[in-house]
Design a protein around this motif. Structure first.
Motif, mmCIF file in Angstrom:
data_model
loop_
_atom_site.group_PDB
_atom_site.id
_atom_site.type_symbol
_atom_site.label_atom_id
_atom_site.label_comp_id
_atom_site.label_asym_id
_atom_site.label_seq_id
_atom_site.Cartn_x
_atom_site.Cartn_y
_atom_site.Cartn_z
ATOM 1 N N ASN A 33 3.394 22.268 -18.448
ATOM 2 C CA ASN A 33 3.904 20.923 -18.217
ATOM 3 C C ASN A 33 4.059 20.784 -16.711
ATOM 4 O O ASN A 33 5.028 21.279 -16.147
ATOM 5 C CB ASN A 33 5.230 20.734 -18.948
ATOM 6 N N THR A 69 0.284 18.044 -19.809
ATOM 7 C CA THR A 69 1.152 18.751 -20.747
ATOM 8 C C THR A 69 0.256 19.347 -21.819
ATOM 9 O O THR A 69 -0.558 18.636 -22.416
ATOM 10 C CB THR A 69 2.168 17.799 -21.414
ATOM 11 N N THR A 75 -3.138 21.035 -28.269
ATOM 12 C CA THR A 75 -3.192 19.608 -28.000
ATOM 13 C C THR A 75 -2.544 19.338 -26.647
ATOM 14 O O THR A 75 -1.674 20.085 -26.205
ATOM 15 C CB THR A 75 -2.482 18.777 -29.092
ATOM 16 N N GLY A 76 -3.008 18.304 -26.010
ATOM 17 C CA GLY A 76 -2.476 18.016 -24.694
ATOM 18 C C GLY A 76 -2.624 16.565 -24.311
ATOM 19 O O GLY A 76 -3.258 15.770 -25.010
ATOM 20 N N HIS A 77 -2.010 16.260 -23.195
ATOM 21 C CA HIS A 77 -2.048 14.927 -22.606
ATOM 22 C C HIS A 77 -2.195 15.102 -21.101
ATOM 23 O O HIS A 77 -1.572 15.977 -20.506
ATOM 24 C CB HIS A 77 -0.752 14.180 -22.915
ATOM 25 N N THR A 79 -2.828 12.657 -17.329
ATOM 26 C CA THR A 79 -2.961 11.364 -16.687
ATOM 27 C C THR A 79 -3.036 11.584 -15.186
ATOM 28 O O THR A 79 -2.451 12.536 -14.664
ATOM 29 C CB THR A 79 -1.805 10.409 -17.070
ATOM 30 N N GLY A 108 -6.850 9.121 -17.980
ATOM 31 C CA GLY A 108 -5.985 9.918 -18.829
ATOM 32 C C GLY A 108 -6.633 10.215 -20.156
ATOM 33 O O GLY A 108 -7.710 9.708 -20.467
ATOM 34 N N ASN A 110 -5.784 12.295 -24.303
ATOM 35 C CA ASN A 110 -4.975 13.049 -25.264
ATOM 36 C C ASN A 110 -5.930 13.746 -26.211
ATOM 37 O O ASN A 110 -7.017 13.233 -26.478
ATOM 38 C CB ASN A 110 -4.112 12.104 -26.119
ATOM 39 N N GLY A 111 -5.527 14.896 -26.738
ATOM 40 C CA GLY A 111 -6.373 15.507 -27.754
ATOM 41 C C GLY A 111 -6.220 16.994 -27.867
ATOM 42 O O GLY A 111 -5.273 17.590 -27.343
ATOM 43 N N ALA A 123 -9.728 13.549 -29.911
ATOM 44 C CA ALA A 123 -9.346 13.332 -28.513
ATOM 45 C C ALA A 123 -9.716 11.911 -28.124
ATOM 46 O O ALA A 123 -10.529 11.266 -28.792
ATOM 47 C CB ALA A 123 -10.051 14.325 -27.593
ATOM 48 N N GLU A 124 -9.109 11.450 -27.049
ATOM 49 C CA GLU A 124 -9.504 10.176 -26.465
ATOM 50 C C GLU A 124 -9.322 10.264 -24.960
ATOM 51 O O GLU A 124 -8.463 10.984 -24.453
ATOM 52 C CB GLU A 124 -8.735 9.003 -27.058
#
Length: 167
Positions: A33, A69, A75-77, A79, A108, A110-111, A123-124
């Motif tokens: 993170n 993160t 899984t993560g995010h 940006t 950014g 996520n996925g 994911a996107e």
């Protein structure tokens, strides 16, 4: 212009995922993170004039922030936002910028990712790039690019678009 910035952040994300690879099977709080602030970054690369598509050497100088993160299950995010100035010199370069201006970029996603930062499941990803500039003859221009992609559980693209607008 977006490509070089994304490659830099992809490297940060890949390091984060590699560092957390052993923890993917366990539950709990994020294994990574991190927020990174950067200032006065300069990058030069070959790409295209965003309005004409002509090949150009582009130089960016920018500031921004990136955040990633990664959870124990992979899984993560992430940006990233940057704002700065650009110049480009059409190829073959002559050392005199053919246009200069300012830009703002956001991207950014996520996925589910592997340890190298590649999507391996749902994911996107999205980005927006806006800029204004002036050509060497005094002509003003502006551009807006955006795109979005959605991947299914097998990391196959299900929906994607890219739009570019220049005036």
């Amino acid at each position: 212009m977006r490509r070089c910035h994304l490659l830099a952040f992809a490297g940060v994300l890949a390091v984060a995922l590699a560092a957390s690879a052993g923890a993917f099977a366990s539950g709990g709080p994020p294994v990574f993170n991190k927020t990174i602030h950067f200032t006065n970054v300069t990058q030069t690369f070959t790409d295209v004039d965003p309005c004409t598509g002509a090949d150009a050497e582009i130089t960016l100088n920018f500031n921004g922030v990136e955040h990633a993160t990664i959870l124990p299950d992979g899984t993560g995010h992430f940006t990233a936002t940057s704002r700065g100035t650009f110049s480009f010199d059409l190829l073959p370069t002559d050392g005199v910028p053919d246009a200069t201006g300012t830009f703002t970029n956001w991207d950014g996603g996520n996925g589910l990712f592997d340890q190298d930062g590649n999507p391996i499941g749902k994911a996107e990803f999205a980005f927006t790039l806006n800029g204004r500039g002036t050509r060497s003859d005094g002509t003003p221009f502006s551009f807006h690019n955006n795109g979005h992609a959605v991947l299914d559980a097998n990391a196959m693209v299900k929906v994607a678009f890219f739009k570019a607008h220049c005036n």
